[in-house]
Write an enzyme that holds these catalytic residues in place. Structure first.
Site, PDB file in Angstrom:
ATOM      1  N   ASP A 230      40.795  43.742  32.700  1.00 20.42           N
ATOM      2  CA  ASP A 230      41.837  42.786  33.544  1.00 20.42           C
ATOM      3  C   ASP A 230      41.598  41.909  34.192  1.00 20.42           C
ATOM      4  O   ASP A 230      40.418  41.939  34.747  1.00 20.42           O
ATOM      5  CB  ASP A 230      42.980  43.885  33.769  1.00 20.42           C
TER       6      ASP A 230
ATOM      7  N   ASP B 233      40.889  41.647  37.972  1.00 17.58           N
ATOM      8  CA  ASP B 233      40.133  42.721  38.799  1.00 17.58           C
ATOM      9  C   ASP B 233      38.987  43.546  38.229  1.00 17.58           C
ATOM     10  O   ASP B 233      38.742  44.280  38.792  1.00 17.58           O
ATOM     11  CB  ASP B 233      41.478  42.772  40.074  1.00 17.58           C
TER      12      ASP B 233
ATOM     13  N   ASP C 168      39.431  46.328  36.885  1.00 13.74           N
ATOM     14  CA  ASP C 168      39.352  47.784  37.833  1.00 13.74           C
ATOM     15  C   ASP C 168      40.182  48.943  36.173  1.00 13.74           C
ATOM     16  O   ASP C 168      39.930  50.062  36.061  1.00 13.74           O
ATOM     17  CB  ASP C 168      40.431  48.203  38.337  1.00 13.74           C
TER      18      ASP C 168
ATOM     19  N   SER D 104      45.730  42.494  40.148  1.00 13.13           N
ATOM     20  CA  SER D 104      45.804  43.000  39.237  1.00 13.13           C
ATOM     21  C   SER D 104      45.922  42.256  38.039  1.00 13.13           C
ATOM     22  O   SER D 104      45.531  41.328  37.416  1.00 13.13           O
ATOM     23  CB  SER D 104      46.433  44.780  39.603  1.00 13.13           C
TER      24      SER D 104
END
Length: 591
Positions: free
Chosen positions: A304, A306, A308, A149
Site C-alpha cells: 500500500d 505507506d 506497511d 495508509s
C-alpha cells in the site's frame, strides 16, 4: 444550519490566520448556503484516532489541512517537552506520496522548531516502517509519518509515534488529544517556516546513510537461501513509497529477477490506476497479476502507499492464487518459525503476537514450534506496545518476540521496527515461496499441510462504509444495539460467551443465562465478540481510522492429520458454507 457550525465557518472565511484560498473556499460555501457540505466540514474537530489524525483533505475543522497538522504538532510538541524534562527533544518525520504530504511534513518540522524541538526529516518520501526505525535509530522521543495508509486519494493522515518506535498508546495518546482539543484558536499555534528551521539548525535531512542502516538490519532476518536462482517476481508499490526500498531490499536478498509494474511505479497521490490503493483488494492487484501472467512470474507482490501492508499472489500451475491476510500471516509465521528452528536460531522463550480478530490458527502454529502466543487489541500499535512492555519488564515473564501480525495484511519479524513492515514482509514472502518451489511444493499445498496439522480455519470480513456525521452516528447505534440486545443465537448456534472489550468484561451463557465470569485485562476498546457453541467466533468493531464498521467471522473444523484431499476439501466446503450463514445472519441482525 446550526448556529455553531455557521459561526465556525464564518471564522474560517474571515480570519487572517488562514490563507486566501482557504477563506475564499469557505466563503463560497456560505454564500451558496451549502449546508450539507458545511456541516461535514465543521460538525466536529478532526479527531485523533488509533495513533493520530486521518481525514479528507480540504478546508474546515473536520478536514485534513495544514492548519490541523500544525495544531496537532503543537499538541504533540508541548506533550513531548513535558514528558521528557531536561532532555534535548527530537522527533523523526517522513511522508508518503499523497497530496501535500511534503508540505505537511515541513509544517510539522516548523511547529517543532518553534518549540525548540529538533526534527530529522527524510529527504525523500519514505514508508511508515522506516519512520518507526528512524525514531529508534536517531534516539528520538517521537515521530510523525504523514500518510493515510491505504485510504482513497481524497484522504491524508498524520501517524504519531513514541520514543519506542511504536505508535502512541495510552496515556500518551490521551494526553496529546487533550492538548489538541484545548487549542480552540489557530492563532495560538506557534510555528516557523521550514526554511527558517533549517537555517537555525533545528532540522536535519536524512538520506542514504539512514537507508543503509535500515537495510543492514533487514538482512539479518533471512532464514533460508534456497530457490533464488531463476525465481521471478512482479512487484507493485501502487503509486506509493515502496518502489525504492522494496526493490532494493529484494535485490540485496538475492532476488535478481524482479519487475516493477511500470504504470504503478512512480509516486502519485491520485493513485490513477486503482480505485483503492490497497493490496487487500483484488482489483488493486489486477495490473500486477496481468504482468505476472505475461512474464510467467512465480510471485506477485503488492504494497500500500505507506508500505506497511503486503499482498501476495502466487503462480500455481497456470493460475495465480490470491491469499488473504489470515492465510498470509499463518504461512509467514509457520515459515519463519520453522526457518529459525532449522537454522538453530530460535531464541529461548520465543513469542508470537497476534490481534484478537486474527485467525486462532496462528496460536496453534506457535505452540507447534515451542513458542507462546499472545493476543492484543486490533491495530499493530498494540503488538508493538506489548513487545516494549516485555522488553522493559512491565509484562512478565520475559519472552523474545520473533514474529506476528494481524489479519489486515500486516506482518513483522524482528524488533528493530515497531510497526508492521511490508518491506521485510516482501523479502520473507519471496524467500518463503522460492524455498517451497525448490521443495516442489505450492503455497496451497503448504496451507493444506497446516490444515491437517491444526484443523481447518477459515475467516471472512464484512465491512460497512458509513462516512460523515450520519455515518458515525449510525455506527454507534449499531454497537449500542448489539450491547443492549445481545443475540441469544446466531445462524442456529447458541451464543455461549460474549466478550465486551469496552466494558472489559466477559459473560458466559453456558450455565444459567448471562453472568459475568471474568474481567478482560486488555485496554478498553469498542469491540464485541460472540463465541458460539459450534466453535465459531464473530467480532464487531468500528474502525479507528476510517468511517467503517467491520464484522469478522471465524470458523474451525478439526480434521485428521491423515485426511485425504477429498476429506480436506469436504471440511473446507463445510467451513465456507458456515461462514456464509454467519455473515448473512449478522448482516440482518446489525441493521
Amino acid at each position: 444550519m446550526q448556529e455553531q457550525i455557521r459561526k465556525l465557518a464564518e471564522y474560517w472565511s474571515t480570519a487572517q490566520v488562514f490563507d486566501t484560498a482557504t477563506r475564499q473556499e469557505i466563503a463560497g460555501l456560505l454564500q451558496n448556503q451549502n449546508e450539507k457540505e458545511l456541516t461535514e466540514r465543521f460538525y466536529r474537530d478532526l479527531e485523533f484516532g488509533t495513533g493520530g489524525l486521518r481525514g479528507i483533505l480540504g478546508a474546515g475543522s473536520a478536514r485534513m489541512n495544514i492548519y490541523n497538522v500544525r495544531k496537532a504538532s503543537q499538541a504533540f510538541a508541548s506533550y513531548l517537552i513535558e514528558a521528557f524534562p531536561g532532555t534535548k527533544v527530537s522527533i523523526a518525520v517522513s511522508y508518503d506520496s499523497r497530496h501535500y504530504s511534503r508540505e505537511f511534513a515541513e509544517a510539522t518540522a516548523g511547529v517543532m522548531a518553534a518549540h525548540g524541538i529538533h526534527t530529522y526529516i527524510t529527504k525523500e518520501l519514505r514508508p511508515t516502517p522506516m519512520l518507526s526505525f528512524m525514531v529508534r535509530h536517531y534516539g528520538c522521543q517521537g515521530g510523525v509519518c504523514v500518510t493515510a495508509s491505504h485510504n482513497p486519494s481524497i484522504y491524508s493522515g498524520y501517524k504519531v509515534y513514541w520514543a519506542t518506535g511504536g505508535q502512541i498508546v495510552p496515556p500518551h495518546d490521551d494526553a496529546i488529544i487533550a492538548r489538541y482539543a484545548a487549542l480552540k484558536s489557530y492563532e495560538d499555534v506557534k510555528f516557523k517556516s521550514f526554511q527558517d528551521a533549517v537555517r537555525e539548525g533545528l532540522v536535519t535531512e536524512v538520506g542514504a546513510e539512514f537507508d543503509e542502516a535500515y537495510f543492514k538490519e533487514l538482512m539479518k532476518l533471512s532464514v533460508r537461501k534456497e530457490g533464488r536462482r531463476g525465481f521471478k517476481i512482479v512487484y507493485t508499490p501502487l503509486h506509493g513509497t515502496g518502489a525504492y526500498p522494496v526493490m532494493e531490499a529484494l535485490k540485496r536478498w538475492g532476488f535478481e529477477d524482479v519487475t516493477i509494474v511500470p504504470e504503478q511505479k512512480d509516486p502519485n497521490g491520485d493513485f490513477p490506476t486503482v480505485k483503492y490503493p490497497n493490496p487487500e483488494e483484488p482489483e488493486a492487484m489486477a495490473m500486477a497479476i496481468s504482468l505476472g501472467q505475461k512474464l510467467n512470474a512465480d510471485l506477485v507482490l503488492g504494497t500500500d502507499p505507506d508500505t506497511d501492508r503486503i499482498g501476495i499472489v502466487v503462480r500455481e500451475g497456470d493460475d495465480y492464487r490470491i491469499f488473504n491476510g489470515n492465510q498470509i500471516g499463518s504461512l509467514l509465521v509457520d515459515f519463519y518459525l520453522s526457518g529459525l528452528k532449522d537454522a538453530g536460531r530460535m531464541p529461548q522463550n520465543p513469542l508470537v503476537i497476534k490481534t484478537i480478530v486474527t485467525t486462532d490458527q496462528q496460536e496453534h502454529i506457535a505452540k507447534f514450534y515451542g513458542a507462546s502466543c499472545e493476543e492484543t487489541l486490533t491495530g499493530f500499535k498494540w503488538i508493538c506496545n506489548l513487545i516494549d512492555e516485555i522488553e522493559t519488564g512491565k509484562s512478565k515473564p520475559f519472552r523474545q518476540y520473533v514474529c506476528g501480525g494481524e489479519e489486515s495484511y500486516g506482518f513483522l519479524a524482528g524488533t528493530f521496527v515497531r510497526d508492521k513492515d511490508a518491506i521485510s514482509a516482501c523479502c520473507i514472502a519471496a524467500e518463503m515461496v522460492a524455498y517451497y518451489k525448490a521443495q516442489g511444493k505450492s503455497l496451497s499445498r503448504v496451507l493444506d499441510e497446516l490444515y491437517r496439522r491444526h484443523g481447518v480455519y477459515l475467516e471472512s470480513l464484512y465491512t460497512l462504509t458509513l462516512p460523515g456525521k450520519e455515518g458515525a452516528e449510525r455506527i454507534q447505534v449499531m454497537m449500542d444495539k448489539l450491547r443492549a440486545e445481545a443475540p441469544q443465537e446466531i445462524a442456529g448456534s447458541r451464543v455461549e460467551i460474549i466478550r465486551d472489550l469496552e466494558k472489559q468484561q466477559e459473560f458466559d451463557r453456558r450455565e444459567t443465562g448471562q453472568m459475568r465470569t471474568s474481567s478482560i485485562t486488555l485496554p478498553r476498546s469498542n469491540v464485541l465478540q460472540f463465541l458460539l457453541s459450534d466453535g465459531s467466533k464473530v467480532s464487531a468493531r468500528p474502525s479507528g481510522t476510517e468511517p467503517k464498521i467491520k464484522f469478522y467471522f471465524s470458523v474451525h473444523q478439526a480434521v485428521s492429520p491423515q485426511a485425504s484431499q477429498a476429506q480436506l476439501q469436504t471440511a473446507k466446503s463445510a467451513c465456507e458454507k458456515r461462514l456464509l450463514e454467519l455473515e448473512q445472519a449478522f448482516k440482518a441482525m446489525a441493521q
